[in-house]
Design a protein around this motif. Sequence first.
Motif, PDB file in Angstrom:
ATOM      1  N   LYS A  70      10.009  12.081 -47.712  1.00  0.00           N
ATOM      2  CA  LYS A  70      11.098  12.946 -47.286  1.00  0.00           C
ATOM      3  C   LYS A  70      10.568  14.324 -46.911  1.00  0.00           C
ATOM      4  O   LYS A  70      11.035  14.941 -45.940  1.00  0.00           O
ATOM      5  CB  LYS A  70      12.135  13.062 -48.394  1.00  0.00           C
ATOM      6  N   TYR A 121       8.808  13.974 -43.509  1.00  0.00           N
ATOM      7  CA  TYR A 121       9.806  13.847 -42.441  1.00  0.00           C
ATOM      8  C   TYR A 121      10.548  15.167 -42.244  1.00  0.00           C
ATOM      9  O   TYR A 121      10.926  15.515 -41.125  1.00  0.00           O
ATOM     10  CB  TYR A 121      10.795  12.718 -42.756  1.00  0.00           C
ATOM     11  N   ARG A 128       3.869  12.375 -36.635  1.00  0.00           N
ATOM     12  CA  ARG A 128       4.663  11.186 -36.335  1.00  0.00           C
ATOM     13  C   ARG A 128       3.773   9.943 -36.332  1.00  0.00           C
ATOM     14  O   ARG A 128       4.141   8.892 -36.865  1.00  0.00           O
ATOM     15  CB  ARG A 128       5.344  11.354 -34.970  1.00  0.00           C
ATOM     16  N   LEU A 171       3.063   8.955 -39.912  1.00  0.00           N
ATOM     17  CA  LEU A 171       4.222   8.361 -40.600  1.00  0.00           C
ATOM     18  C   LEU A 171       4.529   6.955 -40.099  1.00  0.00           C
ATOM     19  O   LEU A 171       5.072   6.123 -40.847  1.00  0.00           O
ATOM     20  CB  LEU A 171       5.442   9.266 -40.436  1.00  0.00           C
TER      21      LEU A 171
END
Length: 711
Positions: free
Chosen positions: A583, A586, A603, A606
């Motif tokens: 979290k 992000y 990105r 992830l």
Amino acid sequence: MAADALSIIPGAVLRNLCDKLYEKRKNAALEIEGIVKQLATAGEHEKISAVISLLTNDFTYSPQANHRKGGLIGLAAVTVGLTSEAAQHLEQIVPPVLNSFLDQDSRVRYYACEALYNIAKVVRGDFIIYFNKIFDALCKLSADSDANVQSAAHLLDRLVKDIVTESDQFSIEEFIPLLRERMNVLNPYVRQFLVGWITVLDSVPDIDMLGFLPDFLDGLFNMLSDSSREIRQQADAALSEFLQEIKNSPNVDYGRMAEILVRRAGSSDEFTRLTSITWINEFVKLGGEQLVPYYADILGAILPCISDEEEKIRVVARETNEELRAIRADPTEGFDIGAILSIAKRELNSEHEATRIEALHWFSTLLARYRVEFLAYLNDIFDPLLNALSDPSDAVVLLVLEVHACIAEESHHFHHLVSYLIHTFHNNHVLLEKRGALIVRRLCVLLGAEKVYRKFSTILESETDLDFASIMVQALNLILLTSTELGELRSLLKKSLVDSCGKDLFQSLYASWCHSPMATISLCLLAQAYSHASCVIQSLGEEDINVTFLVQLDKLIRLLETPVFAYLRLQLLEPGKHTWLLKTLYGLLMLLPQQSAAFKILRTRLKTVPFSENLKRTSSANPYSQILQVTEDGNRNQDTQNYSAINFPSLLQQFENMQLQHRDHLKNQLQSHKSASAVTLSQEIQRYEEAHSSSLSEISRPPSRTSKGIS
């Protein structure tokens, strides 16, 4: 008495004695010599005195040059006639001859040299009582404008040297003051004359020239820079001989000579500097305790020479410096630590890096050997040492830090050091940018990273300049995340949730790290306090996300790909256990502009996370617009199990309060800028209106009438 002399010497002889022809004067002198011999044999010394008086008063002191020449040759003839009995009449004979050395006529001066030469050949050792006066006269004649006079003086000089070397009546004690006085003469002929005499006297076993060397040493060194190569070589040869004697002599007055050498080491002449440094080098080896009171002066001469343009001088100076530093002197025996520290402090301002480095080595040496005495002078040297931290040389700064690290063993000195560094960085942001990392990293090595960072944090927590505090924290944070020297500190921070030491360090840093949102997030990632990191991100307001924040965020994203955060990337393999980490990441992704390189890097990272069933993705038409959802099971992860150890809600409140101060500060700055702009605009308008009003008044004013105007 003159009448007696006239009755003794025929008138024809006296007339020939002042004839312009040399041969007639010579023949007259031979006749006078014969007459004096007869008088001496008969013991008629009063008549001889009358003859001498006649020759002196009527001839040598005559205004006629030929009379003076005749008088001089006559006095020499009298001396030859007296032979062994001449000594008792020297008091009458020598003064008028010496006086003739000052005659304006060069031929008279020449015959004076010739006369004194003949007199000296006869009386030999009895001549010594007039040595100083004769030496003084020869010294002047050696630089005579007439070449013939110079030649005659040289012949006389050689004879006098022979007489002195074989005499046991010569007084070196009476001669040295005269020699010392003459050593400052610049005339090259006189200098050659003086060096020649020094060399000759030094060769006489019964004359201790070495004992009087300090009296004329400076003069010899002065000759090393003479424009004449021959004089330089003669002076160097004499000095080399004396230095060899010093090495072989048990009793040498090193102190007085050391003072001279120190002065000469600063000479503008390269050869003089090299010779003086070479002498100092030998003195340091030989001098022992005698040189203890002069160590500071010697050091003051050596340190500048370490950076000399001439390599030979640099080599000898470095060797001497090492030998001097290796000597362990006792402060109770005259070793003046304060004087040496004063010299080292002075050389900290040298324009040459090598000299500044050696000065710092002296600080380190004295601090290690005489810590108590060193600290007694700390008030005088602490500020210059602090200022040296701004030195343009990295090598100098590293050495300064070593000295400061030794001093900082006392806590109040340590606090002073860190406070000064912060103050310096505050006033010089360029220094912080270019040298800050070097200084902080080196301090961490020398004093311990945890100690250093805690002290920085404590001081920065109360920093009133919020902009600087933010910049400083960002710099410290970057060093923390990138420097190998701080590896142990990072390891301790990783244990913040499970270890009391790690927890204490985390909370200590957090208080000042609050000045920078990105530094706070980085600290939380290091401490694996992912839930709190997410809360910090969620608390950020619109004002917080500015260009500076995004630049710092960009750096952090790139650092996440370095070995320092390898543990964090590995934790992504277990997303079920580290949902708060996901979290947080992000959250950072959502703050980045989509077109930025950092956005693409994060990105991409992830997208490699292997999601478990606890994590669900909600898809949309765009595969990249995926939102991470945390399930209730995911809330119970490793982070939350340790929250009881640290009061994170209190820390979050602390962070928000600090950010509120920064926002208010920013608003005040903007308001001040607006007010300043408004004032400036108002002033411009006022000036414009005044100028415009003045122009209108000029236009409206009626023209003046002149005699040629329209009536």
